[in-house]
Motif scaffolding. Structure first.
Motif, PDB file in Angstrom:
ATOM      1  N   VAL A 113       0.839  -1.209   0.000  1.00 44.92           N
ATOM      2  CA  VAL A 113       0.000   0.000   0.000  1.00 44.92           C
ATOM      3  C   VAL A 113       0.866   1.248   0.000  1.00 44.92           C
ATOM      4  O   VAL A 113       0.614   2.204  -0.745  1.00 44.92           O
ATOM      5  CB  VAL A 113      -0.946  -0.001   1.218  1.00 44.92           C
ATOM      6  N   LEU A 114       1.894   1.241   0.819  1.00 41.33           N
ATOM      7  CA  LEU A 114       2.771   2.410   0.912  1.00 41.33           C
ATOM      8  C   LEU A 114       3.474   2.691  -0.407  1.00 41.33           C
ATOM      9  O   LEU A 114       3.659   3.847  -0.786  1.00 41.33           O
ATOM     10  CB  LEU A 114       3.798   2.201   2.028  1.00 41.33           C
ATOM     11  N   MET A 115       3.864   1.645  -1.121  1.00 45.99           N
ATOM     12  CA  MET A 115       4.590   1.852  -2.378  1.00 45.99           C
ATOM     13  C   MET A 115       3.640   2.082  -3.552  1.00 45.99           C
ATOM     14  O   MET A 115       3.854   3.001  -4.348  1.00 45.99           O
ATOM     15  CB  MET A 115       5.510   0.648  -2.647  1.00 45.99           C
ATOM     16  N   GLU A 116       2.591   1.286  -3.648  1.00 45.79           N
ATOM     17  CA  GLU A 116       1.727   1.354  -4.829  1.00 45.79           C
ATOM     18  C   GLU A 116       0.718   2.495  -4.759  1.00 45.79           C
ATOM     19  O   GLU A 116       0.413   3.119  -5.772  1.00 45.79           O
ATOM     20  CB  GLU A 116       0.998   0.015  -5.005  1.00 45.79           C
ATOM     21  N   ARG A 117       0.213   2.782  -3.574  1.00 44.05           N
ATOM     22  CA  ARG A 117      -0.789   3.838  -3.450  1.00 44.05           C
ATOM     23  C   ARG A 117      -0.175   5.186  -3.099  1.00 44.05           C
ATOM     24  O   ARG A 117      -0.588   6.217  -3.634  1.00 44.05           O
ATOM     25  CB  ARG A 117      -1.836   3.456  -2.409  1.00 44.05           C
ATOM     26  N   TYR A 118       0.819   5.161  -2.208  1.00 40.31           N
ATOM     27  CA  TYR A 118       1.374   6.425  -1.709  1.00 40.31           C
ATOM     28  C   TYR A 118       2.711   6.793  -2.354  1.00 40.31           C
ATOM     29  O   TYR A 118       3.243   7.866  -2.096  1.00 40.31           O
ATOM     30  CB  TYR A 118       1.513   6.380  -0.188  1.00 40.31           C
ATOM     31  N   GLY A 119       3.264   5.914  -3.163  1.00 37.89           N
ATOM     32  CA  GLY A 119       4.444   6.273  -3.928  1.00 37.89           C
ATOM     33  C   GLY A 119       5.756   6.203  -3.192  1.00 37.89           C
ATOM     34  O   GLY A 119       6.738   6.823  -3.614  1.00 37.89           O
ATOM     35  N   SER A 120       5.825   5.434  -2.113  1.00 35.89           N
ATOM     36  CA  SER A 120       7.113   5.279  -1.425  1.00 35.89           C
ATOM     37  C   SER A 120       8.095   4.554  -2.336  1.00 35.89           C
ATOM     38  O   SER A 120       7.772   3.505  -2.892  1.00 35.89           O
ATOM     39  CB  SER A 120       6.935   4.468  -0.132  1.00 35.89           C
ATOM     40  N   PRO A 121       9.309   5.075  -2.497  1.00 38.39           N
ATOM     41  CA  PRO A 121      10.308   4.377  -3.314  1.00 38.39           C
ATOM     42  C   PRO A 121      10.717   3.032  -2.729  1.00 38.39           C
ATOM     43  O   PRO A 121      11.075   2.115  -3.464  1.00 38.39           O
ATOM     44  CB  PRO A 121      11.496   5.345  -3.332  1.00 38.39           C
TER      45      PRO A 121
END
Length: 369
Positions: free
Chosen positions: A153-161
């Motif tokens: 969720v953090l990477m795919e939705r919020y764009g965390s590298p």
């Protein structure tokens, strides 16, 4: 690996009163500096922690206090020159602190979320108390107290590298097995939280009412005045970290209670889970996804959802069975979940982020030219 100069802006290192951040940071940073790194911890000077400080001069890192964002500017050079700057969850004015750090730092910047499900729920409501969605893509690493699907969720939705699990842990030297007379059949150690209270009622207070011959304890601050505690429940306002091993050693079993947002997310172990297990105290826990990846149910930890399940264990388990479960949990913690394990993981992820940044820079320079 290369020595890192790291600045951490966290909720608290100096005071364990009313929060689990301090003990988490203490264990992690002690192990991290033992690997040869240099750490400066910057803590917002607030009155509620100032009145309850139990660590003012740590021997494993530098600790300094700042009064507000303007005062933080005293450290602009060290922040700018650090290899890595880590901002923690629940830091006062944390969104502004994050913007300040991202603007100033020449090294990598990371976010360490010791409250990930709570953070995500707050952002869903538009509450950006200490983190906003716009900051996440600009944190090179998002260290998360929660693992499992939340990382996606953090990477795919919020764009965390790079979202990486960094669970809480324990320093086994600070949490040994102690030989103490048992005062309580079941204890609980935790600050009051409205969303934990129903579980505490179901798995400790109701068993206490039904089994008046057994002894219970609830330790932690901020419980409302006028709470109806059964006579066989001892209330303790605060147990300093140095006294945690004794508290657990005096408990036949201890209870782990998880906040509602963390149950929904799963994979969100409390620091108390690791501390109690390191002390060899058998744990009765509420149920959530991912707990089986940390401790094996029925072998290293007991899971319960009803008062009668708790009472059955307290009333029927013989001492050798109880003790053996505590020993197995301790062995699992020492093998996989110590502060040394977490420090090595954080070190690897920071170095990986630094390598990634260096690989990107030549491309950025070519585009600019």
């Amino acid at each position: 690996m290369t020595k890192l100069r790291v600045v951490v802006l966290g909720l608290s290192l100096s005071s364990s009163w009313g929060n689990g951040h301090a003990t988490t940071f203490r264990a992690l940073l002690r192990a991290f500096t033992a690997r040869g790194h240099d750490v400066l911890f910057l803590e917002r000077d607030v009155p509620w922690y100032a009145a309850h400080r139990d660590l003012t001069s740590p021997d494993f890192c530098r600790l300094e206090l700042y009064s507000d964002l303007k005062d933080l500017d005293r450290y602009r050079d060290v922040i700018g020159n650090a290899d890595a700057v880590i901002v923690g969850s629940y830091v006062p004015d944390g969104t502004d602190v994050g913007r300040y750090v991202q603007r100033l730092a020449n090294g990598i910047v990371a976010f360490y979320d010791i409250d990930t499900p709570v953070t995500l729920a707050k952002m869903e409501r538009g509450d950006y108390e200490y983190l906003s969605p716009s900051l996440i893509p600009n944190y090179d690493v998002y260290f998360s107290f929660t693992g499992g699907p939340t990382l996606d969720v953090l990477m795919e939705r919020y764009g965390s590298p790079a979202a990486r699990a960094l669970y809480c842990s324990v320093d086994p030297k600070s949490y040994p097995i102690l030989d103490r007379e048992k005062r309580w059949d079941l204890s609980y150690l935790g600050t009051y939280s409205p969303d934990r209270q129903p579980t505490l009622e179901r798995l400790l207070i109701e068993p206490a009412r039904r089994a008046p011959h057994l002894r219970f304890a609830v330790a932690g601050p901020q419980y409302p005045e006028g709470t109806d505690w059964p006579e066989n429940v001892e209330r303790i306002d605060h147990v300093p970290p140095d006294d945690h091993p004794t508290f657990y050693a005096q408990s036949r079993y201890t209870l782990n209670v998880t906040r509602a947002d963390m149950i929904r997310a799963g994979y969100s172990p409390s620091v108390r889970l690791f501390e109690a297990a390191a002390c060899g105290t058998p744990i009765i826990s509420d149920i959530w996804d991912g707990i089986e990846t940390l401790l094996e149910p029925a072998n290293e930890i007991l899971l319960a959802s009803k008062p009668e399940e708790v009472i059955d264990v307290l009333a029927t388990w013989p001492e050798d069975q109880r003790s053996a479960m505590g020993q197995r949990a301790r062995q699992r913690i020492l093998a996989e979940h110590t502060a040394a394990h977490r420090a090595a993981s954080m070190e690897r992820d920071l170095h990986e982020a630094i390598r990634h940044r260096r690989q990107e820079q030549p491309f950025a320079l070519a585009v600019e030219s």
